[in-house]
Structures are given as C-alpha cells and as structure tokens.
Scaffold this active site. Structure first.
Site, PDB file in Angstrom:
ATOM      1  N   ASP A 423     161.548 -30.544  62.819  1.00 21.10           N
ATOM      2  CA  ASP A 423     162.513 -29.529  63.235  1.00 21.10           C
ATOM      3  C   ASP A 423     163.016 -28.838  61.967  1.00 21.10           C
ATOM      4  O   ASP A 423     163.742 -29.446  61.172  1.00 21.10           O
ATOM      5  CB  ASP A 423     163.660 -30.231  63.993  1.00 21.10           C
ATOM      6  CG  ASP A 423     164.690 -29.253  64.539  1.00 21.10           C
ATOM      7  OD1 ASP A 423     164.777 -28.125  64.026  1.00 21.10           O
ATOM      8  OD2 ASP A 423     165.412 -29.642  65.481  1.00 21.10           O
ATOM      9  N   HIS A 424     162.641 -27.596  61.804  1.00 23.74           N
ATOM     10  CA  HIS A 424     162.929 -26.911  60.545  1.00 23.74           C
ATOM     11  C   HIS A 424     164.423 -26.609  60.370  1.00 23.74           C
ATOM     12  O   HIS A 424     164.871 -26.223  59.291  1.00 23.74           O
ATOM     13  CB  HIS A 424     162.105 -25.619  60.456  1.00 23.74           C
ATOM     14  CG  HIS A 424     161.726 -25.250  59.056  1.00 23.74           C
ATOM     15  ND1 HIS A 424     162.413 -25.695  57.949  1.00 23.74           N
ATOM     16  CD2 HIS A 424     160.720 -24.479  58.578  1.00 23.74           C
ATOM     17  CE1 HIS A 424     161.860 -25.205  56.860  1.00 23.74           C
ATOM     18  NE2 HIS A 424     160.827 -24.473  57.202  1.00 23.74           N
ATOM     19  N   ARG A 425     165.205 -26.788  61.436  1.00 23.26           N
ATOM     20  CA  ARG A 425     166.655 -26.615  61.284  1.00 23.26           C
ATOM     21  C   ARG A 425     167.247 -27.771  60.483  1.00 23.26           C
ATOM     22  O   ARG A 425     168.294 -27.651  59.877  1.00 23.26           O
ATOM     23  CB  ARG A 425     167.332 -26.568  62.661  1.00 23.26           C
ATOM     24  CG  ARG A 425     166.947 -25.366  63.511  1.00 23.26           C
ATOM     25  CD  ARG A 425     167.503 -25.492  64.906  1.00 23.26           C
ATOM     26  NE  ARG A 425     167.007 -26.693  65.582  1.00 23.26           N
ATOM     27  CZ  ARG A 425     167.358 -27.055  66.806  1.00 23.26           C
ATOM     28  NH1 ARG A 425     168.214 -26.318  67.480  1.00 23.26           N
ATOM     29  NH2 ARG A 425     166.869 -28.143  67.371  1.00 23.26           N
TER      30      ARG A 425
END
Ligand code: CAO
Length: 451
Positions: A423-425
C-alpha cells in the site's frame, strides 16, 4: 356496481411470467388502463393495466407468482361512470409516434413491452404509455408510486436502487434510466468517500469514479452458454477484492530468492521425518522468513486507521488457499512463537479445513500480512491484491533452475520468484525493495532467521 374479475389478457410471447410488482392494494380506486401489476419474462417486463375502473376488493396474485393469460389478478367493484370521467381525453404525454391504445388486441389489453435495460429515448412508446396509465388524472391513489417505465424499473432493480429515492428528470417527474445511473453514481461516490475517510490518511478520496455501467451482453446471440451462480465464497471474496483493488494504491515489487540451499534442507528434513508423516513445505519456511522481515520492517505489520498507523505487536500470517468453492485466507496465529514443525502441521490442518469448507470465522481474521503461494501450480511473478486492512501481501511463484554467475562460472541455482504488493500510502518503494531484498537474503541463507 358490479363485482368483476380482472384477468391477465392475451400477453402473446409472455405466457407464464413472474409477477415482479403489485401496484395496487385492496381499497384502492383504479381507472381503466391504470397499471395493476408488472410482470417480467427473461427478456422484458411489462405492466398489465386494468380493463375497468372501480375499487379493488381482493388481490389474487403476489410477488413471485407466475401468471399467464386468464390468471385472475384481482376483483374489482366496477364503476364505469367514474372511470370514464377520470380518464383523460388525450394523454398529455403521448408522443406523436405512440401507438393508438385502441388499435390491436395487444395494445388494448396491456401496456407495451419494453426491453429490459436497453436505453430508450424519452419518447419511446414503451415508456410513455404505462406512465400515462399510472398518472392519469384522477388516479391520485397511485401518484405516490415512482413514475418510471418497466425497463427503468427493471434496471433499477438490477442495481438495487430504490426508485422512491430517485428524483425523476423526465416529463412530470418521470424517472429515466439516466436518473437511475446518476443516483447510483452519487451513492457510490458518497460510499467510497466514507470508506476512504475511515481507512486512509484522512484526505478526501476525491470525486466519484463515474464509471460506465457494466456491459450487458446477450451472450446467447453469439453461441451456446451455461449460466451458473457465483458461489457464496466467490461473492464475498469478490466484493472484498474489488474494494481492496479500488481503494488501495497498489505497487508490486518483484524480487527473487536463491532457495537452492533451503530446498536441500527441506528435502533433508522431510527424509528425516518421513516416518512421522510430517512434510515440511516451502510455505512454512517463507512464513518464518516473513516474520523476521516484519520484525525488521514494522511498517509492513501495520494498518491504517483514519489518520493513524496501528503497529501490531503480534505476528499472525494469513495464506491464500485455493478451495473448490473459491479463495479463502486462513490465518496462522503467533507465527513468531512457533517452530517450523508446528507451523507445518498447522498449515496442513488449516489448508484441509479450508478445502473442506470447515474454517471457523476466527480462523480467518486478525491477519497481519498475507502470503499467496502459487508455487505448486506455476507462473512467474504476479500482482497479488492486498488483503485490507493489511498493507502488504507476498506472492510466491514456481521456483525454477537458472544459471547464476558466481564470479567464476555459471552455476545452477533454484530461484524463487517473489512479488510484494504494498500500500503506497503507508510504504515507500525504497522500503518495499529493502523488505524484499532482506527476505531474499534470509531465504538464501536460512540461518539468518535466528539473527
Ligand atoms: N516452487 C516450486 N514448487 C513449489 C513451490 C514453489 N514456490 N511451492 C510449493 N511447491 C511444490 C511443493 O514442493 C509440492 O511439491 P511435491 O508435492 O512434489 O512435494 C507442491 O508444490 C505442493 O506444495 P505444498 O503441498 O507444499 O503446498 P503449498 O504449501 O505450496 O500450498 C496452499 C498450500 C494452501 C497455499 C496451496 O494449496 C494453495 O491453495 N495455493 C493457491 C493459493 C492461491 O490461490 N493464491 C492466489 C490468490 S490470488 O487469487
């Protein structure tokens, strides 16, 4: 006043059709041509109007009943005079090309047929006539009903849209297919925002997706087909996968591990434990290695909760299991506190339960990180979908022999392809590359697991 029975008229190709709407109730006043019920075949839906005016006494059909020509719909205390007074002399909405209601037995007997979901111009006869029937002056009793054609009603039902909540933009507030689509978009946009707010870093999730509706294709037009309902598991996992795919910004980092020594160790251990009936699987080793990597990179053992990150201090590892009914994810608890032998045994038990559909809900919850192993099947690298609210998932593909340069010569090495979706967040690309590289090192030299 005479009591009359209102029957299903000649409905041509629509013999034996299901009742999908009952539009009146006992005590209602109805006028001639006012729709009483809606029926639906697998091809289209239509409203069946009353041939008489009067007051409804008893209704003999209910939702789901199947009717054909001659089926009694209801009994009516007829009142011809009142009916003729109530009927409009010229329907105000009648389009120039609308068929005369007096021409032909079909048109006299019922509202015209409409295609189930095909978009229709606002002036199409299929929409105009039933709408007039429902909203004829004097038919105040049904004015609260959503004003929509059968095709629009069917479309709304397929999407689960309550027509009562939709504002019609057509003439006299008639609900069009476009209104239903706009309503769906608005709800989806709102729902997506709400969900995103609760799981993202708090930023507004942006505008609704504004997607086109799913294509409707009559597959039978192109060849024979077999229709089968989705399994319960597929429905549930599909909805979860869809949400996760849409809401999590996925990136996949591909890496490989030299598992030559590990495979030799596994084969050796299996030989030694053959009599005990224990079979060490590669997955058990990878679970141990993943726990070590999670300890070193705690961001991978976290979950987003609003604007906070929750760092878990436990190590429950999920693994995707392919079952006859679809994909499930059993969770192996406290993997950090278990040895390879126990992990192997628990993996076998959970996999068996998964295949037999006997997993308990508590055996599929609380995971920190998931492994999806397709290694026993094949393929080379793939992009697994993160299992929310986890922030990463590791995909394993089939290991293969390849020549690797050792500084002096090419040597055959067993290589395990690994695909880490994150999850790039929460996780930056550099961190993901470090996690994967570390995992690769551990698997190449399993002694490092103890460090
Ligand atoms: N490379 C090469 N061979 C592998 C391998 C790999 N990465 N992983 C396993 N294998 C081999 C094993 O050595 C074993 O071979 P032998 O029978 O000759 O010893 C065989 O594949 C079966 O492996 P296994 O019994 O160890 O099973 P597993 O631990 O690999 O997998 C389970 C267990 C439950 C993960 C698996 O049965 C399964 O369901 N996998 C599918 C998961 C899935 O569908 N993921 C996709 C999710 S996204 O849609």
């Amino acid at each position: 006043m005479a009591m009359v029975e209102i029957k299903v008229p000649d409905i041509g190709d629509f013999a034996d059709v299901a009742v999908i709407e009952v539009l009146v109730k006992p005590g209602d006043s109805v006028v001639t041509e006012q729709s009483l019920i809606t029926v639906e075949s697998d091809k289209a839906s239509m409203e069946i109007p009353s041939s008489q005016s009067g007051v409804v006494k008893d209704i003999f059909v209910k939702l789901g009943d199947r009717v054909a020509q001659g089926s009694v719909i209801l009994s009516l205390e007829a009142s011809e005079a009142a009916a003729s007074a109530a009927l409009p002399t010229a329907p105000p909405e009648a389009p120039a090309n609308a068929p005369s209601q007096a021409s032909g037995a079909m048109q006299k007997a019922m509202a015209p047929v409409s295609a189930p979901v095909a978009p229709q111009p606002a002036s199409a006869p299929a929409q105009a006539v039933p709408a007039q029937a429902i909203h004829a002056p004097g038919a105040a009793v049904v004015s609260a009903l959503p004003h929509a054609s059968p095709s629009v009603r069917k479309f709304a039902r397929e999407l689960g849209v309550p027509l009562e909540d939709v504002k019609g933009s057509g003439p006299k507030g008639r609900i069009t297919e476009e209104d239903v689509k706009n309503f769906t978009k608005a709800v989806m946009g709102g729902a997506a925002r709400t969900q995103a707010m609760s799981s993202s870093a708090g930023a507004d999730a942006g505008a609704p997706l504004g997607l086109l509706p799913w294509p409707k294709v009559d597959f039978e037009k192109f060849g024979p087909v077999i229709r089968q309902d989705l399994s319960r598991i597929k429905k549930i996992s599909g909805a979860n996968l869809h949400r996760n795919w849409v809401m999590i910004p996925h990136v996949t980092n591909h890496e490989h591990a030299d598992v030559t020594e590990l495979e030799a160790l596994r084969v050796q251990l299996n030989k030694e434990n053959e009599k005990a009936g224990v079979k060490f699987t590669l997955l058990a080793f990878v679970i141990k290695a993943v726990v070590a990597a999670l300890k070193k990179f705690p961001d991978f053992n976290a979950s987003l909760d609003g604007e906070a990150l929750v760092y878990k201090q436990y190590f429950h590892i999920g693994f995707a299991a392919d079952t006859p009914n679809g994909l499930v994810v059993p969770v192996l608890r406290d993997a950090d506190q278990k040895g390879l032998m126990q992990i192997t045994q628990e993996l076998a038990e959970l996999s068996k339960k998964a295949r037999e559909g006997k997993l308990l809900p508590g055996e599929m919850t609380g995971g920190c990180f998931t492994i999806s192993s397709l290694g026993g099947i094949g393929g080379r690298y793939f992009s697994p979908i993160i299992n929310a609210p986890e922030v990463a998932i590791l995909g394993l593909s089939k290991s293969f022999m390849e020549p690797v340069w050792n500084g002096e010569a090419f040597a055959p090495r067993l290589t395990l392809p690994m695909s880490l979706s994150y999850d790039h967040r929460v996780i930056d690309g550099a961190l993901a590359a470090r996690f994967n590289a570390y995992l690769s090192q551990i698997l190449a030299d399993f002694r490092r697991v103890m460090l």
